[in-house]
Scaffold this motif. Structure first.
Motif, short mmCIF file in Angstrom:
data_model
loop_
_atom_site.label_atom_id
_atom_site.label_comp_id
_atom_site.label_asym_id
_atom_site.label_seq_id
_atom_site.Cartn_x
_atom_site.Cartn_y
_atom_site.Cartn_z
N VAL A 32 1.39 2.96 7.49
CA VAL A 32 1.62 3.23 6.08
C VAL A 32 0.31 3.09 5.32
O VAL A 32 -0.61 2.41 5.77
CB VAL A 32 2.69 2.29 5.47
N MET B 190 4.66 1.18 0.36
CA MET B 190 5.24 1.98 1.43
C MET B 190 5.72 1.08 2.57
O MET B 190 6.76 1.33 3.19
CB MET B 190 4.23 3.00 1.94
N ASN C 20 2.22 7.59 -0.13
CA ASN C 20 2.88 7.88 -1.40
C ASN C 20 2.59 9.29 -1.88
O ASN C 20 3.46 9.98 -2.41
CB ASN C 20 2.42 6.87 -2.46
N ALA D 199 6.02 10.43 0.76
CA ALA D 199 7.24 9.78 0.28
C ALA D 199 7.70 10.29 -1.08
O ALA D 199 8.87 10.15 -1.43
CB ALA D 199 7.04 8.27 0.23
N TRP E 55 7.30 4.62 -6.88
CA TRP E 55 7.98 3.45 -6.30
C TRP E 55 8.33 2.39 -7.34
O TRP E 55 9.14 1.50 -7.07
CB TRP E 55 7.13 2.84 -5.20
N GLN F 25 12.19 7.81 -2.23
CA GLN F 25 11.20 7.57 -1.19
C GLN F 25 11.84 6.96 0.05
O GLN F 25 11.47 7.32 1.18
CB GLN F 25 10.10 6.67 -1.75
#
Length: 302
Positions: free
Chosen positions: A39, A44, A90, A115, A141, A150
């Motif tokens: 990630v 994430m 992201n 995501a 997020w 996500q």
């Protein structure tokens, strides 16, 4: 900056190629039988962890304490991409290095997850931000509906890589989504009951959360936490705080805490911390940190 990243990735390609000659490319941690997931940064990681739980081994490229907007990877930081089943980032300009790193990887079976691909995005208003980072605010997020979107993309990737555990990932996603919905319903009711809607944060990271709950943010730094306010901007923030009866200035670990303190002193407000989840903070989960954020913002508006 882009040239620097490109030159670095030439080095990465060479290093990955050398590594590939001496080690086998395995998508599973052999000793534990776990699915390897790489990630970009902590937010994430938190979302992968809540869906994958004990069936995934997660490696995080951006270390704690480093602002993801400013990070420049070293070659060794990206070697794990070559031994991963999945790479989650992201997107939306927060990881400027990600796409070139993916292209440089020798892992042809890597499942790449942007995501934010299905999120309802907010457009940046700063021309400078658009020129440097892209059209959209990347902080998906930091809203509950954004996190759900996500998490759904992550769940689908985990199932693609590990179909034998599809039911496990589906159940974890459903549980997480239900918790997000409950939290959203609770605070929608709370925020709707308030007349005051304005708060001040360290940097403009909470537009998605504001849209979700009908709030308004003003910030010490911009969307990408770049630069500190000029004397004129600080004076405008002081006036904003006084006009909107702002009694709390929120500071963040990675964005100008000293300026937040200066502003608070100027307007007679207190300073409180708020989580951006870009780094691991206080050993708390995603849901714990978002619950803390919402409660602190709510309390500051009463």
């Amino acid at each position: 900056m882009y040239r620097k990243i490109s030159l670095l990735l030439i080095i990465i390609v060479s290093l990955i190629s050398t590594t590939a000659c001496s080690t086998s490319n395995s998508n599973v941690t052999e000793s534990e039988g776990l699915l390897n997931v790489s990630v970009s940064f902590n937010a994430m990681k938190e979302l992968v962890k809540v869906i994958g739980k004990e069936k995934v081994s997660i490696s995080t490229i951006v270390p704690d304490g480093i602002e993801p907007h400013d990070f420049e990877p070293k070659a060794q930081d990206l070697i794990n991409l070559n031994n991963s089943s999945i790479f989650v980032y992201n997107g939306l300009g927060i990881e400027l290095w990600a796409e070139e790193a993916i292209e440089a990887s020798d892992n042809t079976e890597l499942i790449v997850v942007n995501a934010s691909q299905n999120a309802n995005l907010i457009t940046n208003t700063s021309v400078d931000a658009i020129d440097e980072h892209g059209q959209y605010d990347p902080h998906v997020w930091l809203s509950l509906t954004g996190a759900k979107s996500q998490a759904l993309a992550i769940k689908e990737a985990l199932i693609k890589a590990d179909t034998a555990n599809e039911a496990f990932y589906e159940q974890n996603y459903e549980d997480f989504a239900a918790q997000l919905d409950t939290l959203q319903d609770t605070y929608k009711t709370k925020f709707d009951s308030l007349d005051k809607k304005s708060f001040v944060s360290g940097h403009a990271a909470f537009a998605y959360l504001c849209r979700e709950f009908g709030l308004e943010q003003n910030s010490v730094e911009d969307v990408f936490a770049e630069g500190q306010p000029s004397a004129q901007q600080l004076a405008e923030l002081v006036n904003y705080c006084k006009e909107n009866n702002v009694t709390t200035i929120f500071a963040e670990e990675l964005a100008s805490p000293e300026v937040s303190k200066t502003l608070a002193n100027e307007v007679g407000a207190k300073v409180d911390t708020i989580y951006t989840i870009e780094s691991s903070e206080d050993n708390k989960t995603y849901l714990e940190r978002m619950s803390d954020n919402l409660e602190k913002i709510y309390e500051s508006l009463q």
